[in-house]
Design a protein around this motif. Structure first.
Motif, PDB file in Angstrom:
ATOM      1  N   ASP A 290       2.188  12.037   7.595  1.00 15.15           N
ATOM      2  CA  ASP A 290       0.843  11.690   8.063  1.00 15.15           C
ATOM      3  C   ASP A 290       0.193  10.651   7.161  1.00 15.15           C
ATOM      4  O   ASP A 290      -0.488   9.742   7.636  1.00 15.15           O
ATOM      5  N   GLU A 291       0.416  10.771   5.856  1.00 14.44           N
ATOM      6  CA  GLU A 291      -0.134   9.801   4.912  1.00 14.44           C
ATOM      7  C   GLU A 291       0.471   8.412   5.153  1.00 14.44           C
ATOM      8  O   GLU A 291      -0.246   7.408   5.188  1.00 14.44           O
ATOM      9  N   ALA A 292       1.782   8.362   5.349  1.00 15.17           N
ATOM     10  CA  ALA A 292       2.440   7.082   5.617  1.00 15.17           C
ATOM     11  C   ALA A 292       1.911   6.466   6.905  1.00 15.17           C
ATOM     12  O   ALA A 292       1.609   5.261   6.952  1.00 15.17           O
TER      13      ALA A 292
ATOM     14  N   ALA B  92       1.052   4.203  -2.967  1.00 11.16           N
ATOM     15  CA  ALA B  92       0.882   5.614  -2.641  1.00 11.16           C
ATOM     16  C   ALA B  92       2.087   6.460  -3.062  1.00 11.16           C
ATOM     17  O   ALA B  92       2.112   7.669  -2.823  1.00 11.16           O
TER      18      ALA B  92
ATOM     19  N   THR C 258       5.379   8.515  14.833  1.00 10.95           N
ATOM     20  CA  THR C 258       6.135   9.414  13.963  1.00 10.95           C
ATOM     21  C   THR C 258       7.178  10.136  14.799  1.00 10.95           C
ATOM     22  O   THR C 258       6.883  10.652  15.866  1.00 10.95           O
TER      23      THR C 258
ATOM     24  N   SER D 164      -3.923   1.732   8.912  1.00  8.58           N
ATOM     25  CA  SER D 164      -5.054   1.088   8.233  1.00  8.58           C
ATOM     26  C   SER D 164      -4.757  -0.359   7.850  1.00  8.58           C
ATOM     27  O   SER D 164      -5.676  -1.148   7.637  1.00  8.58           O
TER      28      SER D 164
ATOM     29  N   SER E  16      -0.970   6.935   8.331  1.00  9.48           N
ATOM     30  CA  SER E  16      -2.353   6.507   8.104  1.00  9.48           C
ATOM     31  C   SER E  16      -2.411   5.169   7.373  1.00  9.48           C
ATOM     32  O   SER E  16      -3.197   4.283   7.731  1.00  9.48           O
ATOM     33  N   ILE E  17      -1.567   4.998   6.380  1.00  6.69           N
ATOM     34  CA  ILE E  17      -1.525   3.736   5.631  1.00  6.69           C
ATOM     35  C   ILE E  17      -1.106   2.594   6.561  1.00  6.69           C
ATOM     36  O   ILE E  17      -1.723   1.528   6.566  1.00  6.69           O
TER      37      ILE E  17
ATOM     38  N   ASN F  82       4.921  16.758   5.113  1.00  6.00           N
ATOM     39  CA  ASN F  82       3.572  16.676   4.532  1.00  6.00           C
ATOM     40  C   ASN F  82       3.201  15.260   4.086  1.00  6.00           C
ATOM     41  O   ASN F  82       2.029  14.984   3.872  1.00  6.00           O
ATOM     42  N   LYS F  83       4.147  14.339   3.970  1.00  5.37           N
ATOM     43  CA  LYS F  83       3.844  12.958   3.580  1.00  5.37           C
ATOM     44  C   LYS F  83       3.854  11.987   4.760  1.00  5.37           C
ATOM     45  O   LYS F  83       3.371  10.869   4.650  1.00  5.37           O
TER      46      LYS F  83
ATOM     47  N   SER G 216       0.830  -1.214   0.000  1.00  3.05           N
ATOM     48  CA  SER G 216       0.000   0.000   0.000  1.00  3.05           C
ATOM     49  C   SER G 216       0.862   1.260   0.000  1.00  3.05           C
ATOM     50  O   SER G 216       0.522   2.244  -0.666  1.00  3.05           O
TER      51      SER G 216
END
Length: 166
Positions: free
Chosen positions: A149-151, A25, A165, A157, A153-154, A146-147, A21
């Motif tokens: 938080d996305e990592a 992304a 972090t 999930s 979240s993945i 900025n990336k 995942s």
């Protein structure tokens, strides 16, 4: 500025899905994996947790531990620069991504010592090292602010036991 997102997985399947995942992304070279190898005696060497054939006389170097023709499949094959090494106090270890180079250069300091270079407090590094010793899988991502938080979240999930972090 760069951050390091670290996740611990109890399940190899969940860790593999998380890495897939992350790659979907757009993360790739930023992904690191560390997991304890499991010795299974026989043949030309030992087969570790991820299907890599490790030479019976594996040295301390990253490439020394992988026998000629051995394949790093599954989880380790999902990241760049996968290899096997022996870390004092842990034993056979599969590492991939930026953490692989860090660990091969600082094998005597173990995982905890290497993670300090990424801004992870030593006490937390020791906990991550203990997680790997217990058979859990460490997945980390170095990402811009900025990336990150996305990592995170993945990783959450996909069923990480915990995500932090730094």
């Amino acid at each position: 500025m760069s951050k390091t997102v670290v996740a611990v997985f109890s399940s190899r399947g969940r860790a593999e899905q998380a890495v897939s995942s992350l790659r979907e992304a757009g993360f790739n070279k930023e992904i690191s994996i560390a997991a304890k190898g499991e010795d299974h005696k026989g043949g030309r060497g030992n087969t570790d947790y991820f299907g890599a054939t490790m030479a019976a006389d594996a040295g301390d170097g990253l490439s020394d531990g992988v026998a000629a023709g051995g394949l790093l499949g599954g989880l380790a094959g999902l990241a760049v620069g996968a290899g096997a090494l022996v870390v004092p106090g842990i034993g056979p270890l599969i590492a991939a991504g930026p953490i692989a180079g860090m660990l091969s250069g600082a094998a005597t300091g173990g995982i905890a010592g290497g993670l300090v270079d990424w801004g992870i407090p030593e006490a937390e590094g020791r906990q991550y090292e203990e997680d790997v010793k217990q058979g859990r899988i460490l997945v980390s991502v170095q990402a811009s602010d900025n990336k990150a938080d996305e990592a995170a979240s993945i990783l959450k999930s996909q069923g990480a036991d915990r995500v932090k972090t730094h």
